[in-house]
Scaffold this motif. Structure first.
Motif, mmCIF file in Angstrom:
data_model
loop_
_atom_site.group_PDB
_atom_site.id
_atom_site.type_symbol
_atom_site.label_atom_id
_atom_site.label_comp_id
_atom_site.label_asym_id
_atom_site.label_seq_id
_atom_site.Cartn_x
_atom_site.Cartn_y
_atom_site.Cartn_z
ATOM 1 N N LEU A 1 22.002 91.039 45.033
ATOM 2 C CA LEU A 1 21.637 89.657 45.357
ATOM 3 C C LEU A 1 21.719 89.403 46.857
ATOM 4 O O LEU A 1 20.888 88.678 47.423
ATOM 5 C CB LEU A 1 22.557 88.691 44.611
ATOM 6 N N GLN A 2 22.697 90.023 47.521
ATOM 7 C CA GLN A 2 22.815 89.872 48.968
ATOM 8 C C GLN A 2 21.616 90.496 49.679
ATOM 9 O O GLN A 2 21.024 89.890 50.580
ATOM 10 C CB GLN A 2 24.112 90.524 49.455
ATOM 11 N N LEU A 3 21.248 91.705 49.273
ATOM 12 C CA LEU A 3 20.102 92.378 49.894
ATOM 13 C C LEU A 3 18.797 91.652 49.582
ATOM 14 O O LEU A 3 17.879 91.631 50.410
ATOM 15 C CB LEU A 3 20.026 93.831 49.422
ATOM 16 N N PHE A 4 18.701 91.074 48.387
ATOM 17 C CA PHE A 4 17.511 90.294 48.043
ATOM 18 C C PHE A 4 17.313 89.156 49.040
ATOM 19 O O PHE A 4 16.198 88.916 49.519
ATOM 20 C CB PHE A 4 17.636 89.755 46.624
ATOM 21 N N GLN A 5 18.386 88.449 49.377
ATOM 22 C CA GLN A 5 18.294 87.347 50.328
ATOM 23 C C GLN A 5 17.976 87.852 51.732
ATOM 24 O O GLN A 5 17.199 87.239 52.470
ATOM 25 C CB GLN A 5 19.603 86.548 50.335
ATOM 26 N N GLU A 6 18.571 88.979 52.110
ATOM 27 C CA GLU A 6 18.398 89.494 53.465
ATOM 28 C C GLU A 6 17.045 90.166 53.666
ATOM 29 O O GLU A 6 16.394 89.978 54.700
ATOM 30 C CB GLU A 6 19.513 90.491 53.787
ATOM 31 N N GLN A 7 16.612 90.948 52.704
ATOM 32 C CA GLN A 7 15.430 91.786 52.863
ATOM 33 C C GLN A 7 14.152 91.152 52.343
ATOM 34 O O GLN A 7 13.060 91.497 52.787
ATOM 35 C CB GLN A 7 15.647 93.132 52.148
ATOM 36 N N GLN A 8 14.250 90.241 51.367
ATOM 37 C CA GLN A 8 13.076 89.641 50.726
ATOM 38 C C GLN A 8 12.063 90.722 50.326
ATOM 39 O O GLN A 8 10.937 90.769 50.824
ATOM 40 C CB GLN A 8 12.430 88.610 51.649
ATOM 41 N N PRO A 9 12.454 91.616 49.394
ATOM 42 C CA PRO A 9 11.563 92.718 49.005
ATOM 43 C C PRO A 9 10.353 92.227 48.226
ATOM 44 O O PRO A 9 10.345 91.135 47.657
ATOM 45 C CB PRO A 9 12.467 93.581 48.110
ATOM 46 N N ASP A 10 9.315 93.066 48.201
ATOM 47 C CA ASP A 10 8.126 92.775 47.409
ATOM 48 C C ASP A 10 8.344 93.139 45.948
ATOM 49 O O ASP A 10 7.701 92.566 45.062
ATOM 50 C CB ASP A 10 6.925 93.557 47.959
ATOM 51 N N LEU A 11 9.245 94.096 45.701
ATOM 52 C CA LEU A 11 9.495 94.563 44.335
ATOM 53 C C LEU A 11 10.940 95.022 44.231
ATOM 54 O O LEU A 11 11.492 95.597 45.178
ATOM 55 C CB LEU A 11 8.538 95.699 43.972
ATOM 56 N N ALA B 1 17.909 87.139 36.355
ATOM 57 C CA ALA B 1 17.874 85.692 36.162
ATOM 58 C C ALA B 1 18.172 84.956 37.464
ATOM 59 O O ALA B 1 17.524 83.960 37.795
ATOM 60 C CB ALA B 1 18.863 85.292 35.082
ATOM 61 N N ARG B 2 19.142 85.437 38.229
ATOM 62 C CA ARG B 2 19.511 84.762 39.483
ATOM 63 C C ARG B 2 18.420 84.899 40.543
ATOM 64 O O ARG B 2 18.183 83.973 41.323
ATOM 65 C CB ARG B 2 20.830 85.318 40.006
ATOM 66 N N VAL B 3 17.765 86.043 40.577
ATOM 67 C CA VAL B 3 16.649 86.215 41.524
ATOM 68 C C VAL B 3 15.558 85.206 41.229
ATOM 69 O O VAL B 3 14.994 84.580 42.131
ATOM 70 C CB VAL B 3 16.095 87.657 41.451
ATOM 71 N N ARG B 4 15.247 85.017 39.949
ATOM 72 C CA ARG B 4 14.199 84.070 39.576
ATOM 73 C C ARG B 4 14.603 82.627 39.860
ATOM 74 O O ARG B 4 13.749 81.765 40.052
ATOM 75 C CB ARG B 4 13.854 84.228 38.097
ATOM 76 N N GLN B 5 15.896 82.359 39.904
ATOM 77 C CA GLN B 5 16.373 80.997 40.148
ATOM 78 C C GLN B 5 16.479 80.668 41.624
ATOM 79 O O GLN B 5 16.604 79.500 41.984
ATOM 80 C CB GLN B 5 17.748 80.799 39.485
ATOM 81 N N GLN B 6 16.439 81.684 42.489
ATOM 82 C CA GLN B 6 16.647 81.458 43.916
ATOM 83 C C GLN B 6 15.308 81.379 44.631
ATOM 84 O O GLN B 6 14.584 82.372 44.713
ATOM 85 C CB GLN B 6 17.493 82.580 44.517
ATOM 86 N N PRO B 7 14.956 80.222 45.173
ATOM 87 C CA PRO B 7 13.693 80.106 45.898
ATOM 88 C C PRO B 7 13.720 80.901 47.188
ATOM 89 O O PRO B 7 14.761 81.058 47.824
ATOM 90 C CB PRO B 7 13.580 78.598 46.175
ATOM 91 N N GLY B 8 12.587 81.413 47.561
ATOM 92 C CA GLY B 8 12.480 82.174 48.798
ATOM 93 C C GLY B 8 11.028 82.370 49.153
ATOM 94 O O GLY B 8 10.127 82.012 48.396
ATOM 95 N N PRO B 9 10.762 82.951 50.329
ATOM 96 C CA PRO B 9 9.370 83.152 50.758
ATOM 97 C C PRO B 9 8.611 84.130 49.878
ATOM 98 O O PRO B 9 7.385 84.120 49.850
ATOM 99 C CB PRO B 9 9.513 83.675 52.191
ATOM 100 N N LYS B 10 9.338 84.999 49.159
ATOM 101 C CA LYS B 10 8.687 85.957 48.272
ATOM 102 C C LYS B 10 9.233 85.818 46.861
ATOM 103 O O LYS B 10 10.412 85.541 46.666
ATOM 104 C CB LYS B 10 8.907 87.396 48.759
#
Length: 235
Positions: free
Chosen positions: A37-47, A64-73
């Protein structure tokens, strides 16, 4: 394209990263759910390639948490599981995963599925129409979908990438009956791997977000023995 690999078995993670980097992808890897989850926020991966069984937070909770967290990707999620039971795959998809792969798997098949997922956004290119019905408005260029309320009020719909593509497909052909195979061809293309029932899972998730009563849908209707049809008056 940036890919986040979340896999607690080091040898599997290294193998996945090796094959994907050979194909030109940029990869980051971690071994537990909290770090993911930390890397998801930092890196904003495509997949995200996400193992189901992880220490700390498991793959379902991370998904579930990734889908709940808004972000540019809004990343695609390919879930890995060592279990072959159907219930695990369905649960994984219902939390927001786009596809699944059961271990042990061929690295070539994994690469093929990654490419298939990442090509979905390319298939939607070239659209410029603004689709509007009595209750919805979809802008493919801006990738935004709104529910039309009384007067001039609108409500932005919080849809995943696949849910948006499903709604766009339905609303651009109102009244058309789509079989599961046709929806798979439209959204996944020839690279689809898996069971056609994946479509049912994503339809159920879309209904939860757009239907007043998902158990008795008003807009996305089931055509028994065939597939699905979108019903709403053109504005």
């Amino acid at each position: 394209m940036d890919i986040l690999i979340v896999e607690d078995e080091a040898e599997i993670a290294q193998l996945i990263q090796l094959y994907l980097e050979k194909e030109g992808f940029s990869c980051h890897a971690c071994r537990d759910g909290l770090r993911a989850l930390q890397l998801f926020q930092e890196q904003q991966p495509d997949l995200i390639i996400l193992d189901l069984m992880l220490p700390g937070l498991d793959g379902l909770e991370v998904c579930a948490r990734v889908r709940q967290q808004p972000g540019p990707k809004d990343p695609y999620i390919l879930m890995l599981t060592a279990k072959g039971e159907e219930i695990d795959r369905i649960i994984g998809l219902s939390t927001g995963a786009d596809d699944y792969l059961v271990k042990p798997f061929s690295p070539r098949e994994l690469v093929a599925r990654v490419r298939a997922l990442l090509r979905r956004s390319l298939r939607q290119g070239g659209q410029s129409a603004l689709y509007r019905t009595q209750h919805f408005q979809v802008d493919p260029d801006q990738r935004s979908a709104q529910r039309l309320l009384n007067g001039d009020d609108t409500e932005l719909l919080d849809l995943t990438t696949l849910e948006f593509d499903l709604l766009t497909t339905f609303i651009s052909y109102p009244g058309r009956v789509w079989s599961r195979a046709q929806l798979i061809e439209k959204l996944w293309g020839d690279d689809f791997f898996g069971d056609e029932r994946v479509v049912d899972t994503h339809i159920a998730r879309l209904r939860k977000k757009i239907e007043p009563d998902p158990a008795n849908p008003t807009f996305v209707k089931t055509v028994i023995g065939v597939g699905y049809r979108f019903e709403d008056a053109i504005a």
